[in-house]
Design an enzyme around this catalytic site. Structure first.
Site, mmCIF file in Angstrom:
data_model
loop_
_atom_site.group_PDB
_atom_site.id
_atom_site.type_symbol
_atom_site.label_atom_id
_atom_site.label_comp_id
_atom_site.label_asym_id
_atom_site.label_seq_id
_atom_site.Cartn_x
_atom_site.Cartn_y
_atom_site.Cartn_z
ATOM 1 N N GLU A 175 0.836 -1.215 0.000
ATOM 2 C CA GLU A 175 0.000 0.000 0.000
ATOM 3 C C GLU A 175 0.866 1.259 0.000
ATOM 4 O O GLU A 175 2.090 1.184 0.205
ATOM 5 C CB GLU A 175 -0.927 0.004 1.220
ATOM 6 N N LYS A 232 -3.358 -1.120 14.335
ATOM 7 C CA LYS A 232 -2.645 -0.014 14.965
ATOM 8 C C LYS A 232 -3.049 0.132 16.417
ATOM 9 O O LYS A 232 -4.217 0.066 16.772
ATOM 10 C CB LYS A 232 -2.876 1.276 14.180
HETATM 11 N N1 PSU Z 1 -0.319 1.159 9.164
HETATM 12 C C1 PSU Z 1 0.794 1.922 9.301
HETATM 13 N N2 PSU Z 1 0.764 3.206 8.876
HETATM 14 C C2 PSU Z 1 -0.346 3.704 8.254
HETATM 15 C C3 PSU Z 1 -1.493 2.888 8.069
HETATM 16 C C4 PSU Z 1 -1.430 1.625 8.552
HETATM 17 O O1 PSU Z 1 1.817 1.448 9.801
HETATM 18 O O2 PSU Z 1 -0.310 4.852 7.827
HETATM 19 C C5 PSU Z 1 -2.674 3.394 7.269
HETATM 20 C C6 PSU Z 1 -3.162 2.218 6.409
HETATM 21 O O3 PSU Z 1 -3.130 2.615 5.060
HETATM 22 C C7 PSU Z 1 -4.563 1.949 6.897
HETATM 23 C C8 PSU Z 1 -4.998 3.320 7.312
HETATM 24 O O4 PSU Z 1 -5.367 1.383 5.910
HETATM 25 O O5 PSU Z 1 -3.824 3.829 7.976
HETATM 26 C C9 PSU Z 1 -6.231 3.266 8.186
HETATM 27 O O6 PSU Z 1 -6.812 4.523 8.250
HETATM 28 P P1 PSU Z 1 -8.282 4.689 8.882
HETATM 29 O O7 PSU Z 1 -8.116 4.335 10.332
HETATM 30 O O8 PSU Z 1 -8.623 6.127 8.652
HETATM 31 O O9 PSU Z 1 -9.173 3.750 8.137
#
Ligand code: PSU
Ligand code: MN
Length: 310
Positions: A25, A159
């Protein structure tokens, strides 16, 4: 009509020959890490995938197309063009149609991988149920995408600033298996443990590959979470982790950060509160996930596909 998906020659040749490919990604490049750590991380992840015998397919949106297998120059463009959008399932189409650049979250990367037939994807940590979601309604589209696309996601859990118990509960509700790599516990991104269990532990990649494929052969057409804990030597020290986390969460609450901005905000505040220690761990777990994903893709490529087995 021409396809909206634009595969690099390396990626399409590898797919044609049945060689292992790993999807990557780009939101972590543009929104998850400070510049230029993001671009550097992308290059390192690709190098790990190559060293482990697979072909990297880094995904992003440029010039009205979904590019699969971005070049170094294209990654640089994504990371530096002002207004590169963070794309999930709800804003992907509008961004592609507009011709403006965008980086793909786990959700959007799953959608693209599912659409073109890539089965293995490496990231840092998936999104999930945010703390306080009962009030804010903030649940990552990553979870919906995991329900909808047949792709195995190698990650260090979700996360850590999320509501991990509710995230794991939601994965079960959606029918998404959580397989641990050498662990019984769902990892907490910067830390190896969370106190929560995975559905099944695997200590070798061949058995993991067999279980992932068995899920799909049963007709269970969802994603699979492959939970791969950060190497012990690179974990964030517990005191740093807990201190930085509570500081970051408090700041987000005070400032009233909402929606797509929440995750990038928390990652940046964690970096500041831990004096960069969170970025060190984030990079380490990303490299580790890339290696395991390449090994998994290799093991799956060596097994006969569904047609051969039928
Ligand atoms: N994991 C990481 N760094 C990130 C993300 C995930 O180590 O920046 C990103 C991923 O792309 C994930 C997104 O899909 O954060 C999730 O965002 P949200 O909680 O707004 O869905
Ligand atoms: Mn969200």
């Amino acid at each position: 009509m021409t396809s909206l998906f634009d595969l690099s020659p390396f990626v399409s040749a590898a797919m044609k020959d049945g060689r292992p490919v790993v999807a990557l990604e780009t939101t972590l490049v543009t929104h998850g890490l400070p510049h230029p750590d993001g671009v550097r991380a992308a290059a390192e992840l690709e190098a790990e995938v190559v060293a482990a015998g697979a072909v990297p397919a880094t995904i992003g949106v440029l010039d009205g197309r979904v590019r699969v297998g971005l070049s170094a120059a294209e990654l640089q463009r994504l990371a530096t063009e002002p207004g590169t959008a963070k794309l999930n399932l709800s804003n992907l189409a509008a961004q592609v149609a507009s011709g403006r650049p965008g980086s793909t979250t786990v959700a959007a990367t799953l959608a693209v991988a599912g659409a073109i037939g890539l089965r293995v994807f490496a990231t840092g940590g998936i999104g999930g149920v945010h703390r306080g979601a009962a009030e804010s309604g903030d649940v990552s589209a990553d979870l919906q995408a995991l329900r909808d696309f047949e792709v195995a996601v190698v990650c260090a859990g979700a996360k850590a600033m999320l509501d991990l118990p509710r995230t794991v509960e939601m994965l079960e509700t959606l029918g998404v298996p959580v397989f641990g790599v050498g662990t019984d516990e769902f990892p907490a991104f910067y830390r190896r443990t969370s106190g929560l269990k995975v559905d099944q532990r695997f200590d070798d990649i061949a058995s993991l590959a067999r279980a992932v494929e068995t899920h799909w052969r049963l007709g269970l057409a969802t994603g699979v979470v492959v939970a791969n804990p950060i190497p012990a030597a690179e974990e964030m020290p517990l005191e740093v982790y807990e201190g930085a986390m509570s500081q970051a969460l408090a700041e987000a609450a005070t400032r009233g950060v909402r929606g797509r901005a929440v995750t990038p905000f928390l990652l940046e505040r964690l970096r500041a509160a831990s004096e960069g220690r969170s970025v060190f761990s984030n990079l380490a777990l990303l490299r580790h996930n890339a290696r395991v994903a390449a090994a998994l893709a290799g093991a799956m490529a060596r097994r006969p596909g569904p047609a051969a087995r039928a």
